[in-house]
Design a protein around this motif. Structure first.
Motif, short mmCIF file in Angstrom:
data_model
loop_
_atom_site.label_atom_id
_atom_site.label_comp_id
_atom_site.label_asym_id
_atom_site.label_seq_id
_atom_site.Cartn_x
_atom_site.Cartn_y
_atom_site.Cartn_z
N LEU A 171 61.03 18.46 26.05
CA LEU A 171 62.20 19.23 26.86
C LEU A 171 61.67 19.91 28.11
CD1 LEU A 171 64.14 20.60 24.03
CD2 LEU A 171 64.86 18.75 25.06
N ASP A 172 62.35 19.82 29.31
CA ASP A 172 62.00 20.55 30.62
C ASP A 172 63.16 21.31 30.94
OD1 ASP A 172 61.25 20.97 33.31
OD2 ASP A 172 59.60 19.89 33.12
N TYR A 173 62.98 22.74 30.70
CA TYR A 173 64.20 23.44 31.35
C TYR A 173 63.84 24.20 32.59
CZ TYR A 173 66.41 23.42 26.51
OH TYR A 173 66.94 22.64 25.44
N PRO A 218 70.30 19.56 29.78
CA PRO A 218 69.86 19.78 28.54
C PRO A 218 70.47 19.05 27.43
CG PRO A 218 70.43 21.93 29.91
CD PRO A 218 71.00 20.71 30.52
N GLN A 260 68.72 15.96 27.43
CA GLN A 260 67.39 15.98 26.98
C GLN A 260 67.29 15.98 25.70
OE1 GLN A 260 64.35 18.31 29.25
NE2 GLN A 260 66.20 19.12 30.58
N GLN A 261 68.09 16.73 25.05
CA GLN A 261 67.85 16.94 23.36
C GLN A 261 68.32 15.72 22.65
OE1 GLN A 261 66.81 20.01 22.22
NE2 GLN A 261 67.13 19.20 20.17
N VAL A 286 56.43 20.48 26.96
CA VAL A 286 57.46 21.80 26.68
C VAL A 286 57.42 22.72 27.95
CG1 VAL A 286 58.22 23.38 25.09
CG2 VAL A 286 56.74 21.22 24.26
N ARG A 308 59.31 25.92 29.80
CA ARG A 308 60.41 26.90 29.46
C ARG A 308 61.38 26.52 28.40
NH1 ARG A 308 61.53 29.23 35.55
NH2 ARG A 308 59.41 29.66 35.84
N SER A 309 61.05 25.99 27.42
CA SER A 309 61.95 25.45 26.32
C SER A 309 61.31 25.44 24.96
CB SER A 309 62.13 23.92 26.62
OG SER A 309 60.86 23.22 26.69
N GLN A 343 63.76 26.05 21.63
CA GLN A 343 64.63 24.90 21.30
C GLN A 343 63.78 23.92 20.60
OE1 GLN A 343 67.67 24.55 21.21
NE2 GLN A 343 67.93 22.62 20.64
#
Length: 258
Positions: A100-102, A109, A112-113, A134, A136-137, A140
């Motif tokens: 995941l890349d926030y 999102p 992505q999830q 990973v 900023r995620s 999650q």
């Protein structure tokens, strides 16, 4: 000194001009093995060809979240087909790079999830380690891993989270990938965090051609730089580089079953 680069993109065109020379140089500097990771369907064959032609290379295949717009639902089927065809081949070592890349706002999102969970299930189905991106995620990703509980766990690539987040990953069986980021003096929080990590949780990586260390600013990163990265990280942690090399390589061997 024996080293393992657990995360590199040596198949990228950045290395086309001097890949063979680079591999020879890395070997003379003690880099015994490296994991090259797929990021989208179109580079699976390049990654696998490299693993077949170079005895020091192991392959991982996955669909990276940064390339979200390139991925299609059928690419998950392609990934599963590749893994099924290669199942049991020692040159295949993991599923990755995915996650995941926030950090990038254009990456939806929810999509992505869905992609993350589908690949995590694939990793579980094939009993392969998951090599995770990973950014900023962490919350999650940790919550999702707690639901899936992958038996082989994997690596949190380029770990830059808090000590509390590190503890959660370690409890789930994951190793933490350390590379060039912590060599920069301004990475104060990360440098403080890695001094508290149990050595049994650490593996080394370059993420080449990206994430060059402080010793090589603005230069294409390379597995050749792993000894210098290990030396810098050992100084931050406060141990001998030989000890860091030995423990991190043993951790990688155990994770990948080498």
């Amino acid at each position: 000194m024996r080293l393992i680069d657990t995360h590199t993109h040596l198949d990228f065109a950045d290395f086309d001009a001097d890949r063979s020379k680079l591999l020879a140089n890395a070997a003379t500097r003690g880099v015994e093995r490296m994991v090259v990771l797929g990021v989208h369907q179109d580079n699976f064959q390049r990654v696998w060809d490299l693993a077949c032609s170079e005895t020091c290379v192991r392959a991982a295949l996955g669909l990276h979240p940064v390339y979200l717009e390139q991925h299609r639902p059928e690419h998950l089927d392609t990934l599963r087909q590749w893994l099924g065809r290669l199942h049991g081949d020692p040159r295949l070592c993991a599923v990755g790079e995915f996650g995941l890349d926030y950090y990038l706002p254009a990456l939806d999102p929810t999509r992505q999830q869905s992609l993350f969970e589908a690949q995590l299930q694939i990793a579980c189905d094939f009993a392969l380690p998951a090599l995770l991106h990973v950014r900023r995620s962490h919350a999650q990703v940790i919550a999702t891993l707690k639901r899936y509980k992958p038996v082989r766990a994997g690596i949190i690539h380029a770990f830059a989270g808090s000590y509390e987040e590190a503890r959660e990953y370690i409890k789930l069986g994951f190793k933490l990938g350390l590379g060039g980021a912590a060599t920069w003096p301004q990475a104060l929080r990360l440098r403080k965090t890695i001094t508290r990590l149990p050595l049994e949780s650490v593996v080394l990586e370059t993420d080449s051609p990206d994430m060059p260390p402080a010793m090589f600013p603005g230069v294409r990163n390379s597995p050749e730089h792993l000894p210098a990265i290990a030396e810098a990280l050992a100084q931050v942690i406060g141990i001998d580089v030989e000890q860091l090399a030995e423990v991190s390589s043993r951790n990688a061997d155990e994770l990948f079953g080498w």
